[in-house]
Motif scaffolding. Structure first.
Motif, PDB file in Angstrom:
ATOM      1  N   GLY A 244       0.789  -1.237   0.000  1.00 36.09           N
ATOM      2  CA  GLY A 244       0.000   0.000   0.000  1.00 36.09           C
ATOM      3  C   GLY A 244       0.809   1.269   0.000  1.00 36.09           C
ATOM      4  O   GLY A 244       0.243   2.352  -0.045  1.00 36.09           O
ATOM      5  N   LYS A 245       2.116   1.156   0.055  1.00 35.23           N
ATOM      6  CA  LYS A 245       2.912   2.387   0.022  1.00 35.23           C
ATOM      7  C   LYS A 245       3.753   2.417  -1.255  1.00 35.23           C
ATOM      8  O   LYS A 245       4.721   1.667  -1.375  1.00 35.23           O
ATOM      9  CB  LYS A 245       3.809   2.475   1.251  1.00 35.23           C
ATOM     10  CG  LYS A 245       4.560   3.788   1.312  1.00 35.23           C
ATOM     11  CD  LYS A 245       4.940   4.185   2.718  1.00 35.23           C
ATOM     12  CE  LYS A 245       5.504   5.588   2.726  1.00 35.23           C
ATOM     13  NZ  LYS A 245       6.008   6.007   4.006  1.00 35.23           N
ATOM     14  N   PRO A 246       3.334   3.235  -2.222  1.00 37.88           N
ATOM     15  CA  PRO A 246       4.061   3.263  -3.496  1.00 37.88           C
ATOM     16  C   PRO A 246       5.552   3.515  -3.275  1.00 37.88           C
ATOM     17  O   PRO A 246       5.933   4.280  -2.401  1.00 37.88           O
ATOM     18  CB  PRO A 246       3.423   4.431  -4.247  1.00 37.88           C
ATOM     19  CG  PRO A 246       2.115   4.658  -3.586  1.00 37.88           C
ATOM     20  CD  PRO A 246       2.269   4.238  -2.159  1.00 37.88           C
ATOM     21  N   MET A 247       6.355   2.847  -4.086  1.00 42.95           N
ATOM     22  CA  MET A 247       7.805   2.921  -3.870  1.00 42.95           C
ATOM     23  C   MET A 247       8.358   4.322  -4.138  1.00 42.95           C
ATOM     24  O   MET A 247       9.302   4.755  -3.489  1.00 42.95           O
ATOM     25  CB  MET A 247       8.500   1.856  -4.719  1.00 42.95           C
ATOM     26  CG  MET A 247       8.109   0.446  -4.252  1.00 42.95           C
ATOM     27  SD  MET A 247       9.107  -0.871  -4.948  1.00 42.95           S
ATOM     28  CE  MET A 247       8.349  -1.099  -6.543  1.00 42.95           C
TER      29      MET A 247
ATOM     30  N   GLY B  47       4.071   3.303  -8.356  1.00 42.74           N
ATOM     31  CA  GLY B  47       3.184   4.454  -8.176  1.00 42.74           C
ATOM     32  C   GLY B  47       3.139   5.385  -9.378  1.00 42.74           C
ATOM     33  O   GLY B  47       2.828   6.560  -9.250  1.00 42.74           O
ATOM     34  N   TYR B  48       3.434   4.835 -10.582  1.00 42.59           N
ATOM     35  CA  TYR B  48       3.305   5.658 -11.784  1.00 42.59           C
ATOM     36  C   TYR B  48       1.818   5.816 -12.117  1.00 42.59           C
ATOM     37  O   TYR B  48       1.007   4.937 -11.827  1.00 42.59           O
ATOM     38  CB  TYR B  48       3.974   4.983 -12.995  1.00 42.59           C
ATOM     39  CG  TYR B  48       5.466   4.763 -12.892  1.00 42.59           C
ATOM     40  CD1 TYR B  48       6.277   5.607 -12.140  1.00 42.59           C
ATOM     41  CD2 TYR B  48       6.076   3.712 -13.590  1.00 42.59           C
ATOM     42  CE1 TYR B  48       7.646   5.402 -12.071  1.00 42.59           C
ATOM     43  CE2 TYR B  48       7.434   3.498 -13.525  1.00 42.59           C
ATOM     44  CZ  TYR B  48       8.217   4.338 -12.757  1.00 42.59           C
ATOM     45  OH  TYR B  48       9.561   4.127 -12.699  1.00 42.59           O
TER      46      TYR B  48
ATOM     47  N   SER C  63      22.198  -2.511 -15.379  1.00 41.47           N
ATOM     48  CA  SER C  63      20.782  -2.828 -15.187  1.00 41.47           C
ATOM     49  C   SER C  63      19.933  -1.594 -14.937  1.00 41.47           C
ATOM     50  O   SER C  63      18.749  -1.587 -15.205  1.00 41.47           O
ATOM     51  CB  SER C  63      20.619  -3.774 -14.000  1.00 41.47           C
ATOM     52  OG  SER C  63      21.026  -3.114 -12.797  1.00 41.47           O
ATOM     53  N   ASP C  64      20.547  -0.543 -14.369  1.00 40.72           N
ATOM     54  CA  ASP C  64      19.793   0.592 -13.816  1.00 40.72           C
ATOM     55  C   ASP C  64      18.893   0.120 -12.668  1.00 40.72           C
ATOM     56  O   ASP C  64      17.822   0.686 -12.437  1.00 40.72           O
ATOM     57  CB  ASP C  64      18.966   1.299 -14.903  1.00 40.72           C
ATOM     58  CG  ASP C  64      18.820   2.792 -14.638  1.00 40.72           C
ATOM     59  OD1 ASP C  64      19.228   3.251 -13.549  1.00 40.72           O
ATOM     60  OD2 ASP C  64      18.274   3.498 -15.511  1.00 40.72           O
ATOM     61  N   ALA C  65      19.320  -0.911 -11.953  1.00 39.05           N
ATOM     62  CA  ALA C  65      18.496  -1.471 -10.867  1.00 39.05           C
ATOM     63  C   ALA C  65      18.193  -0.409  -9.810  1.00 39.05           C
ATOM     64  O   ALA C  65      19.060   0.349  -9.383  1.00 39.05           O
ATOM     65  CB  ALA C  65      19.201  -2.658 -10.224  1.00 39.05           C
ATOM     66  N   ILE C  66      16.944  -0.373  -9.421  1.00 40.37           N
ATOM     67  CA  ILE C  66      16.413   0.592  -8.452  1.00 40.37           C
ATOM     68  C   ILE C  66      15.174  -0.058  -7.838  1.00 40.37           C
ATOM     69  O   ILE C  66      14.704  -1.085  -8.354  1.00 40.37           O
ATOM     70  CB  ILE C  66      16.089   1.924  -9.177  1.00 40.37           C
ATOM     71  CG1 ILE C  66      15.645   2.998  -8.188  1.00 40.37           C
ATOM     72  CG2 ILE C  66      15.060   1.736 -10.277  1.00 40.37           C
ATOM     73  CD1 ILE C  66      15.613   4.410  -8.797  1.00 40.37           C
ATOM     74  N   TYR C  67      14.633   0.508  -6.764  1.00 44.75           N
ATOM     75  CA  TYR C  67      13.457  -0.056  -6.083  1.00 44.75           C
ATOM     76  C   TYR C  67      13.724  -1.520  -5.716  1.00 44.75           C
ATOM     77  O   TYR C  67      14.697  -1.809  -5.023  1.00 44.75           O
ATOM     78  CB  TYR C  67      12.193   0.078  -6.952  1.00 44.75           C
ATOM     79  CG  TYR C  67      11.885   1.473  -7.430  1.00 44.75           C
ATOM     80  CD1 TYR C  67      11.678   2.521  -6.532  1.00 44.75           C
ATOM     81  CD2 TYR C  67      11.786   1.756  -8.798  1.00 44.75           C
ATOM     82  CE1 TYR C  67      11.394   3.802  -6.977  1.00 44.75           C
ATOM     83  CE2 TYR C  67      11.501   3.039  -9.245  1.00 44.75           C
ATOM     84  CZ  TYR C  67      11.306   4.058  -8.326  1.00 44.75           C
ATOM     85  OH  TYR C  67      11.031   5.322  -8.777  1.00 44.75           O
TER      86      TYR C  67
END
Ligand SMILES: [Zn+2]
Length: 436
Positions: free
Chosen positions: A102-105, A307-308, A341-345
């Motif tokens: 429930g909490k957008p990243m 959360g986009y 990768s640009d890994a995030i979240y």
């Protein structure tokens, strides 16, 4: 995810090593790792290889069991194929977010204080190791969280990949860092004097590499408008090089890419729709291309949790296709690639899925593996320490189940065991470890 088990393994394996290190003078730690096959990234595929390790470095590679020194710990991975520890040259380690329902990243990134972000980042760091990635180049953080994390890992206080970090990425005023996020003030620089100051500030803070955002485009925004002038980009490149630092330049579109390459950037990140002249120039100069195709796939798969706003998907899908097509053209032209990768979240652990896109774009699995080993090590300026299994290199090793040279998915999905700097950091095989 096997985080807790891995962590337990790491804890059990690291603590004895730490206590030994504290009671100097200590005997050298000797290990012998046996692989059924070993791809050493230097052109040789070994059968029944034995990698001899002394402390954190590789001493030699042999096939002769009588070369194993007495007292060496023997790690039997003869059912597996060995690879060098992999390198991801584009991450955002400190922007790991947890899966709080429930909490957008995106909101988490806004709300989490830096200390919370660094603490959460340890999970992303473990997942990165579990993907076989033992070194990362981290391209954009704020509050110097990346420098803190790099140093905590180097001191053995946090478990994660070896990090090369940039501090603040340079941006022009009003370039959105992340939608809904205040721009980290430390990276804003307009005009040549401010660009010079910002580069020098990152170097002074302890950055290993400089990052500059030369176009718009991030998250669900795939626009690629050039943001910096050629003169500003050139000033950043020259200032970085003056301090012996390399520079990575972000451009989603072709204009920032063209100017970044002309200005002498060491690597170009994302860069879709590049014109032929720019691609030729990259091949001529040896500029590394880090296309980061897979990160937009991750955004499409996880947009609700991030959360986009709905409605961005068609543009992003089209961007992925153009990104892949640009990579295809660059491969044909002989441009050097490095895997980022640009890994995030929560993307950590999916770092090497980029290799699948490289094969789709026309590389052989072996060429793809080079982008995450020897090529990446060259981009980091560490070609004799990282990215290969050979004497003098860091003892970074990965065991995979299957033949990664026949099927790249083996390297992406079948990582079973990982060693970083001579320490086992992931063990999913309960390998038969013994002392001779
Ligand atoms: Zn990035």
């Amino acid at each position: 995810m096997k985080i807790s088990r891995t962590f337990l393994t790491i804890t059990l394996l690291l603590f004895p090593a730490i206590s030994i290190a504290q009671s100097l003078p200590s005997p050298k730690s000797l290990k012998a790792v046996k692989f059924g096959k070993l791809w050493d990234a230097r052109g040789k595929l070994w059968t029944n290889a034995i990698v001899l390790i002394e402390d954190d470095k590789i001493k030699s590679v042999t096939t002769n069991p009588s070369d194993i020194p007495p007292r060496a710990q023997i790690i039997d991975l003869s059912k597996f194929t060995g690879l060098p520890g992999l390198i991801d040259v584009h991450t955002h380690m400190t922007n790991y977010t947890d899966e709080t329902p429930g909490k957008p990243m995106l909101k988490q990134l806004v709300d989490n204080p830096p200390a919370v972000e660094v603490f959460l980042a340890r999970k992303g760091a473990l997942r990165t190791l579990e993907a076989g990635v033992t070194t990362v180049r981290d391209l954009g953080s704020d509050q110097y969280m990346d420098i803190a994390m790099r140093d905590l890992i180097n001191h053995g206080e946090m478990i994660g990949p070896r990090m090369f970090v940039c501090g603040y990425g340079l941006t022009v005023t009003s370039t959105p860092y992340k939608p809904g996020l205040n721009l980290p003030a430390g990276g804003i620089a307009d005009g040549v004097p401010e660009v010079l100051r910002a580069v020098r500030q990152q170097v002074a803070a302890g950055a290993d590499v400089i990052k500059l955002f030369a176009s718009t485009g991030t998250d669900d925004d795939v626009t690629g408008f050039e943001t910096y002038s050629y003169d500003e980009i050139k000033a950043a490149v020259d200032a970085a090089h003056q301090f012996g630092k390399k520079i990575a330049i972000h451009s989603y579109g072709p204009d920032g890419a063209r100017d970044a390459v002309r200005a002498g950037t060491d690597s170009l990140e994302h860069a879709t729709d590049m014109d032929d002249a720019t691609i030729q120039e990259m091949a001529r100069r040896g500029t590394f291309y880090v296309p980061t195709i897979d990160h937009n796939r991750y955004y499409l798969d996880n947009w609700q949790q991030i959360g986009y706003a709905n409605g961005f998907q068609e543009k992003t899908k089209a961007f992925i296709e153009r990104n892949l097509e640009t990579a295809r053209r660059a491969i044909k032209a002989g441009v050097k690639f490095a895997m980022g990768s640009d890994a995030i979240y929560t993307m950590f652990g999916e770092n090497t899925r980029e290799l699948g896109w490289f094969v789709k774009a026309g590389m052989t699995p072996e060429q793809a593996l080079r982008t995450a080993t020897t090529n990446a090590a060259e981009l980091l300026g560490k070609p004799t320490e990282l990215g290969a299994v050979a004497p003098g290199y860091f003892a970074d090793l990965v065991a995979v189940e299957g033949d990664p040279l026949a099927n790249i998915d083996v390297a992406i999905k079948n990582v079973r065991w990982v060693m970083k700097s001579g320490q086992v950091v992931v063990d999913k095989v309960s390998s038969n470890s013994s002392t001779r």
